[in-house]
Scaffold this active site. Structure first.
Site, PDB file in Angstrom:
ATOM      1  N   LYS A 124       0.727  -1.172  -0.103  1.00 16.15           N
ATOM      2  CA  LYS A 124      -0.126  -0.066   0.087  1.00 16.15           C
ATOM      3  C   LYS A 124       0.774   1.081  -0.167  1.00 16.15           C
ATOM      4  CE  LYS A 124      -2.217   3.263   2.933  1.00 16.15           C
ATOM      5  NZ  LYS A 124      -2.029   4.116   1.666  1.00 16.15           N
ATOM      6  N   GLY A 147       6.866   5.604   8.126  1.00 13.17           N
ATOM      7  CA  GLY A 147       5.847   6.642   7.952  1.00 13.17           C
ATOM      8  C   GLY A 147       6.070   7.238   9.622  1.00 13.17           C
ATOM      9  N   SER A 148       4.888   7.963   9.941  1.00 15.23           N
ATOM     10  CA  SER A 148       4.951   8.535  11.207  1.00 15.23           C
ATOM     11  C   SER A 148       4.897   7.842  12.534  1.00 15.23           C
ATOM     12  CB  SER A 148       3.540   9.551  11.186  1.00 15.23           C
ATOM     13  OG  SER A 148       2.472   8.570  11.497  1.00 15.23           O
ATOM     14  N   GLY A 192       3.105   4.338  13.138  1.00 15.32           N
ATOM     15  CA  GLY A 192       4.078   3.080  13.613  1.00 15.32           C
ATOM     16  C   GLY A 192       3.815   2.516  14.829  1.00 15.32           C
ATOM     17  N   GLU A 248      10.261   2.191  10.273  1.00 16.32           N
ATOM     18  CA  GLU A 248      11.126   3.331  10.328  1.00 16.32           C
ATOM     19  C   GLU A 248      10.254   4.593  10.467  1.00 16.32           C
ATOM     20  OE1 GLU A 248      14.272   3.655  10.024  1.00 16.32           O
ATOM     21  OE2 GLU A 248      14.798   1.377   9.777  1.00 16.32           O
ATOM     22  N   CYS A 288      13.644  11.863   6.379  1.00 13.68           N
ATOM     23  CA  CYS A 288      13.618  11.645   7.434  1.00 13.68           C
ATOM     24  C   CYS A 288      15.197  11.567   8.190  1.00 13.68           C
ATOM     25  CB  CYS A 288      13.127  10.095   7.615  1.00 13.68           C
ATOM     26  SG  CYS A 288      13.893   9.021   6.699  1.00 13.68           S
ATOM     27  N   GLN A 299       0.880  19.709   4.844  1.00 13.98           N
ATOM     28  CA  GLN A 299       2.475  19.765   4.981  1.00 13.98           C
ATOM     29  C   GLN A 299       2.629  21.262   5.219  1.00 13.98           C
ATOM     30  OE1 GLN A 299       4.203  17.083   6.486  1.00 13.98           O
ATOM     31  NE2 GLN A 299       5.534  18.922   6.843  1.00 13.98           N
ATOM     32  N   GLU A 337       9.576  16.889  15.099  1.00 14.96           N
ATOM     33  CA  GLU A 337       9.987  16.771  13.467  1.00 14.96           C
ATOM     34  C   GLU A 337       8.908  17.582  12.948  1.00 14.96           C
ATOM     35  OE1 GLU A 337      11.223  13.116  10.510  1.00 14.96           O
ATOM     36  OE2 GLU A 337       9.560  12.748  11.735  1.00 14.96           O
TER      37      GLU A 337
END
Length: 479
Positions: free
Chosen positions: A172, A225-226, A230, A247, A281, A328, A380
């Protein structure tokens, strides 16, 4: 009428409902319309992958090698075309996008070779006449969930090893950037993959992603992802006792010492903090600078940031493309406002940029006089926003560098072998860079972090086998 790009389920392209893929450099342009999978579609894809696993997991190594190598060759041959697609859907400048496509091709080429290099061990048992073999085997159906910031490289470095080691896949991609993953899946399908081995389900995370998490037939999930998502992946995977790899976030430091080459320091930090619109990242958003070089460094970096050319990703003069989407962009501008409220000094950027096309353009932003306790230094942002923290010496710089819940990448700019060596050993990060940008890693070496940034085995290179295979120990008595 714009063509509909469909999902791939059990070797067939299916789907009728689609969503527009919008170019962030020109919001009037529709890159394509991409199908959205339902929960039932996703369940069918999982079932297809499960049914295909027994045959694919026992397929010959030359078959797998040939398919991955053919895919690598086509990706590299079409790098200009695929790079333009990536630029149009994600906003990376064309040179950056072509570089990412090249990396994807190199990843598939590497794992085509790894098919032929997978080895085991034969050791002696403590019991006379008994032999011991230690081998690696594929684990089953791999669910892959990828982010929008590297829409061709990250899917590649997950799909390639999964297939290399004999697993089947349901992927996905991020809802914002389905086009690049669709192209990779199409290439692999035409390269000769048997039906059901690789399945593509595009759509919303709340539908497609959640169905993957809920399925007991998904043996392992690889997620990038975030942090929040996660944690959901982890909780759902524990419920099903499945293997998972995460990650997630980063708040990467780069230390600039008094002895640094000033030009190297300015360019290294500019590349780390601002290029790819800061949407990496591994980007450096905390710049920790010792007192002796601080003022000259800040002056040089601020000038570099102000002079960076922001614009349409396909314009040959553009150095910094747009932010990926309005959400964003709002996050970036909200953090810029927070930085001002916290008392940080804005010395460059911070404002929207108007261009000939309507897009999400933001001038790279630099704050000084910040502390490591400010929100802009701890959370972040994921945009072209960097904060300079002044420290007195290397020891304080190292302490500030490690004072973060994240641990993906860390850098230092210095001409001192002593400090470079000490930093490599003591930086609490999965990857450490000396006199090179923190963002930018090779395709054949392990990628991953520590603390809140990563969980599970490393990605890329031969270390990918740790996640995509399971170790088996077999005993044989000779007589």
């Amino acid at each position: 009428m714009t063509d509909l790009y469909q999902n791939l389920i059990d070797g067939e392209w299916v789907g009728s409902d689609g969503a527009e893929n919008i170019n962030p450099s020109n919001t009037a342009e529709v890159v394509g319309v991409y199908a959205r999978a339902s929960a039932e579609d996703t369940k069918q894809a999982i079932a297809a992958a499960k049914a295909a696993f027994p045959a694919w997991s026992r397929s010959g190594i030359l078959e797998r090698h040939a398919i991955l190598r053919k895919a690598a060759d086509e990706i590299l041959a079409r790098k200009a075309e695929l790079g333009e697609l990536l630029s149009r859907e994600e906003g990376k400048t064309l040179p950056e996008a072509i570089g990412e496509v090249t990396r994807a091709g190199q990843i598939f080429d590497f794992f085509a070779g790894e098919v032929l290099r997978l080895t085991g061990e034969v050791v002696q048992s403590v019991r006379p006449g008994v032999g011991v073999e230690i081998t690696r085997e594929p684990i089953g159906v791999i669910g892959i969930i990828t982010p929008w910031n590297f829409p061709i490289a990250i899917p590649s470095w997950k799909i390639a090893p999964a297939l290399c080691y004999g697993n089947t896949v349901v992927i996905k991609p991020a809802d914002l950037v389905p086009g690049s993953t669709w192209a990779i899946v199409d290439i692999l399908q035409r390269a000769g993959l048997p039906k059901g081995v690789l399945n593509l389900v595009m759509g919303k995370g709340s539908v497609v992603g959640q169905t993957l998490l809920d399925s007991p037939d998904v043996t392992a999930i690889s997620f990038t992802g975030s942090v929040g998502t996660g944690k959901r992946v982890a909780a759902a995977s524990i419920e099903h006792n499945r293997k998972f790899q995460l990650e997630m976030g980063g708040k990467n430091p780069v230390v600039v010492l008094d002895d640094a080459d000033l030009k190297v320091a300015i360019e290294s930090v500019a590349q780390s903090a601002f290029f790819s619109t800061g949407q990496r990242c591994t980007a450096s958003s905390r710049v920790i600078v010792t007192e002796g070089i601080h003022d000259a460094f800040v002056e040089g970096l601020a000038e570099r940031a102000r002079n960076l050319r922001v614009g349409h990703a396909l314009d040959k003069n553009t150095e910094i493309g747009p932010v990926v989407d309005p959400n964003q962009l709002k996050q970036d501008t909200d953090y810029i406002a927070i930085g001002k409220q916290e008392g940080a000094k804005l010395v460059a950027g911070g404002e929207r940029v108007q261009k000939d096309t309507e897009g999400y353009f933001l001038q790279p932003t630099l704050f000084t006089e910040t502390t490591n306790q400010m929100r802009i230094s701890r959370e972040e942002i994921f945009g072209p926003v960097a904060s300079v923290i002044r420290v007195k010496d290397y020891e304080e710089a190292l302490a500030v560098s490690n004072d973060t819940p994240f641990g993906l990448s860390a850098g230092i700019v210095t001409t001192s072998l002593k400090y470079a060596t000490h930093f490599k050993r003591n930086a609490e990060a999965g990857m450490v860079m000396v006199n090179v940008p923190t963002a930018g890693v090779d395709f054949h070496v392990p990628f991953g972090g520590r603390k809140g940034s990563s969980y599970g085995p490393r990605e890329q290179g031969k270390y990918a086998a740790e996640f995509f295979t399971v170790v088996k120990t077999a005993y044989t008595a000779a007589g």
